[in-house]
Design a protein around this motif. Sequence first.
Motif, PDB file in Angstrom:
ATOM      1  N   ILE A 117       6.159 -11.224  15.189  1.00 25.09           N
ATOM      2  CA  ILE A 117       5.475 -10.382  14.207  1.00 25.09           C
ATOM      3  C   ILE A 117       6.229 -10.421  12.880  1.00 25.09           C
ATOM      4  N   ASN A 118       7.549 -10.438  12.947  1.00 27.00           N
ATOM      5  CA  ASN A 118       8.339 -10.607  11.722  1.00 27.00           C
ATOM      6  C   ASN A 118       7.980 -11.906  11.007  1.00 27.00           C
ATOM      7  N   GLN A 119       7.828 -12.979  11.775  1.00 24.56           N
ATOM      8  CA  GLN A 119       7.473 -14.267  11.175  1.00 24.56           C
ATOM      9  C   GLN A 119       6.130 -14.181  10.456  1.00 24.56           C
ATOM     10  N   GLY A 120       5.186 -13.443  11.057  1.00 21.45           N
ATOM     11  CA  GLY A 120       3.893 -13.258  10.402  1.00 21.45           C
ATOM     12  C   GLY A 120       4.010 -12.472   9.112  1.00 21.45           C
ATOM     13  N   LEU A 121       4.874 -11.470   9.102  1.00 22.04           N
ATOM     14  CA  LEU A 121       5.078 -10.674   7.891  1.00 22.04           C
ATOM     15  C   LEU A 121       5.705 -11.526   6.794  1.00 22.04           C
ATOM     16  N   VAL A 122       6.658 -12.361   7.158  1.00 17.69           N
ATOM     17  CA  VAL A 122       7.261 -13.278   6.186  1.00 17.69           C
ATOM     18  C   VAL A 122       6.200 -14.197   5.599  1.00 17.69           C
TER      19      VAL A 122
END
Length: 268
Positions: free
Chosen positions: A158-163
Amino acid sequence: MSVGAAATRLHSSGPVDLGILPSELDGGLASRAAIGLAILATDQTLEHEFRALVRIPGVAFYEARLFNDNDITPDTLRAIGPRIAPTVDLILPSIPLDVVGFGCTSATMTLGEEAVFAEIRKARPGVACTTPVTGALAAFKALGAKGIGLLTPYAPEINQGLVRYFTGRGLDSAAVATFDRRDDREAARISLASIEAAAERMAAAPGVDAIFISCTSLRVAEAVAGLERRIGIPVTSSNHAMAWHCLRLADIDDVVPAGGRLFALPAG
């Protein structure tokens, strides 16, 4: 006749009927702005932080809650989408709202801002809309920030998606970190000391000129001003940025003295 007996006799025929008395209507609690909030059922933090930040006479916020799963995964976040419009429909039916905010950062990123806005406007056509992501993007613009430190409780994917989401909007995610607390009930209990220590560590990373603490469950809004003084760069969070953006979308430009740098700025 005793005093007691006289009083009994006086009231024996019932109360004195004063009839219909004159009354005037004022603008109510939301005489300057009415803000609607669609909040996750599991959220323990957003309302508390809005009460701390949106303490401006004549401005009021009203909320309704929508069902969500405790576990934060891409599938559970996508499932939230169809629940937004029915929830917004419950907020002060037939009474105008100036702004509606949707209180979930990760679901906004998963669904996309425009999809969230479309759901809100099914219930409130034409209303000004915001989300924690929308508020954060407006905050970065107002602050002139380009290199962002992202601190979250999310799973790494999910962090990768936010980035990717922020990169697609011209921002550099200069540093990323997570507490990896995937249950929303636990995210709400991450201590302020843990959040502040992580933010201080992130501020030392090369290229970070502002910090975004993502997730409406994280408790940080009331500590933003002090944290900024210690680390020397702007700090905002999901609730902090969305509260500021709700006010600015409603044309409320009041400065909130304890709100940190962002709450002294107009919308960018």
